[in-house]
Design a protein around this motif. Sequence first.
Motif, mmCIF file in Angstrom:
data_model
loop_
_atom_site.group_PDB
_atom_site.id
_atom_site.type_symbol
_atom_site.label_atom_id
_atom_site.label_comp_id
_atom_site.label_asym_id
_atom_site.label_seq_id
_atom_site.Cartn_x
_atom_site.Cartn_y
_atom_site.Cartn_z
ATOM 1 N N SER A 160 0.819 -1.212 0.000
ATOM 2 C CA SER A 160 0.000 0.000 0.000
ATOM 3 C C SER A 160 0.854 1.265 0.000
ATOM 4 C CB SER A 160 -0.943 0.000 1.204
ATOM 5 O OG SER A 160 -0.205 -0.064 2.400
ATOM 6 N N CYS A 161 2.127 1.161 0.411
ATOM 7 C CA CYS A 161 3.026 2.317 0.379
ATOM 8 C C CYS A 161 3.615 2.524 -1.012
ATOM 9 C CB CYS A 161 4.143 2.177 1.419
ATOM 10 S SG CYS A 161 5.451 1.021 0.967
ATOM 11 N N GLY A 162 3.370 1.564 -1.932
ATOM 12 C CA GLY A 162 3.855 1.674 -3.305
ATOM 13 C C GLY A 162 5.105 0.875 -3.606
ATOM 14 N N ALA A 163 5.772 0.370 -2.580
ATOM 15 C CA ALA A 163 7.011 -0.396 -2.780
ATOM 16 C C ALA A 163 6.699 -1.848 -3.150
ATOM 17 C CB ALA A 163 7.856 -0.356 -1.517
ATOM 18 N N ALA A 164 7.693 -2.516 -3.695
ATOM 19 C CA ALA A 164 7.547 -3.918 -4.082
ATOM 20 C C ALA A 164 7.497 -4.825 -2.857
ATOM 21 C CB ALA A 164 8.714 -4.334 -4.971
ATOM 22 N N MET A 165 6.664 -5.857 -2.936
ATOM 23 C CA MET A 165 6.611 -6.891 -1.898
ATOM 24 C C MET A 165 7.579 -8.006 -2.299
ATOM 25 S SD MET A 165 4.369 -5.830 0.352
ATOM 26 C CE MET A 165 3.693 -7.185 1.296
ATOM 27 N N ILE A 166 8.326 -8.528 -1.321
ATOM 28 C CA ILE A 166 9.350 -9.538 -1.547
ATOM 29 C C ILE A 166 8.911 -10.854 -0.902
ATOM 30 C CG2 ILE A 166 11.750 -10.151 -1.077
ATOM 31 C CD1 ILE A 166 12.265 -7.092 -0.795
ATOM 32 N N ASP A 167 9.075 -11.967 -1.636
ATOM 33 C CA ASP A 167 8.803 -13.291 -1.067
ATOM 34 C C ASP A 167 9.813 -13.579 0.027
ATOM 35 O OD1 ASP A 167 6.670 -14.057 -2.767
ATOM 36 O OD2 ASP A 167 8.094 -14.569 -4.343
ATOM 37 N N ALA A 168 9.339 -14.105 1.145
ATOM 38 C CA ALA A 168 10.225 -14.431 2.261
ATOM 39 C C ALA A 168 9.652 -15.614 3.037
ATOM 40 C CB ALA A 168 10.372 -13.223 3.180
ATOM 41 N N ILE A 169 10.445 -16.140 3.941
ATOM 42 C CA ILE A 169 10.037 -17.225 4.834
ATOM 43 C C ILE A 169 10.193 -16.710 6.259
ATOM 44 C CG2 ILE A 169 10.558 -19.562 5.642
ATOM 45 C CD1 ILE A 169 9.428 -19.553 2.838
ATOM 46 N N SER A 170 9.205 -16.996 7.111
ATOM 47 C CA SER A 170 9.262 -16.492 8.478
ATOM 48 C C SER A 170 8.735 -17.536 9.455
ATOM 49 C CB SER A 170 8.410 -15.224 8.579
ATOM 50 O OG SER A 170 8.477 -14.681 9.873
ATOM 51 N N ASP A 171 9.198 -17.443 10.693
ATOM 52 C CA ASP A 171 8.624 -18.222 11.781
ATOM 53 C C ASP A 171 7.601 -17.325 12.479
ATOM 54 O OD1 ASP A 171 10.390 -20.219 11.129
ATOM 55 O OD2 ASP A 171 11.767 -19.786 12.766
ATOM 56 N N ILE A 172 6.428 -17.873 12.795
ATOM 57 C CA ILE A 172 5.344 -17.081 13.368
ATOM 58 C C ILE A 172 4.975 -17.634 14.740
ATOM 59 C CG2 ILE A 172 2.942 -16.367 13.075
ATOM 60 C CD1 ILE A 172 3.413 -16.602 10.036
ATOM 61 N N ASN A 173 5.068 -16.783 15.754
ATOM 62 C CA ASN A 173 4.646 -17.172 17.099
ATOM 63 C C ASN A 173 3.130 -17.263 17.151
ATOM 64 O OD1 ASN A 173 7.287 -17.152 18.061
ATOM 65 N ND2 ASN A 173 7.184 -15.014 18.626
ATOM 66 N N VAL A 174 2.623 -18.283 17.856
ATOM 67 C CA VAL A 174 1.179 -18.505 17.963
ATOM 68 C C VAL A 174 0.769 -18.359 19.424
ATOM 69 C CG1 VAL A 174 -0.708 -20.138 17.584
ATOM 70 C CG2 VAL A 174 1.243 -20.102 16.012
ATOM 71 N N TYR A 175 -0.258 -17.538 19.643
ATOM 72 C CA TYR A 175 -0.792 -17.293 20.981
ATOM 73 C C TYR A 175 -2.282 -17.583 20.991
ATOM 74 C CZ TYR A 175 3.525 -14.644 21.547
ATOM 75 O OH TYR A 175 4.851 -14.271 21.598
#
Length: 71
Positions: A5-20
Motif C-alpha cells: 500500500s506504500c507503493g514499494a515492491a513486496m518480496i517473497d520471504a520465509i518467516s517463523d510465526i509465534n502462535v498465541y
Amino acid sequence: MVKCSCGAAMIDAISDINVYIDTHKEGKITTTFVGVLKNIPILTCSQCDFDVLAVDLTLNSDGIHLKSKGD
C-alpha cells in the motif's frame, strides 16, 4: 509483481510465526504462547514494516493446514 500500500515492491520471504491463544475468564483476558509455525511463506514490503501471509490457514480438528494463496 505485488505492491504494498506504500507503493514499494513486496518480496517473497520465509518467516517463523509465534502462535498465541487468548482466553477469557472472569472478565479477564489471558494470552498464552502455544508454539511456533516454522517456515511460513510471507510477502514483506521492501520499504515499510508490513508483512502479509502468503498462505491461508485453516484450523481443523487434526491441526492447522496451510494452503498457498498463489499469485
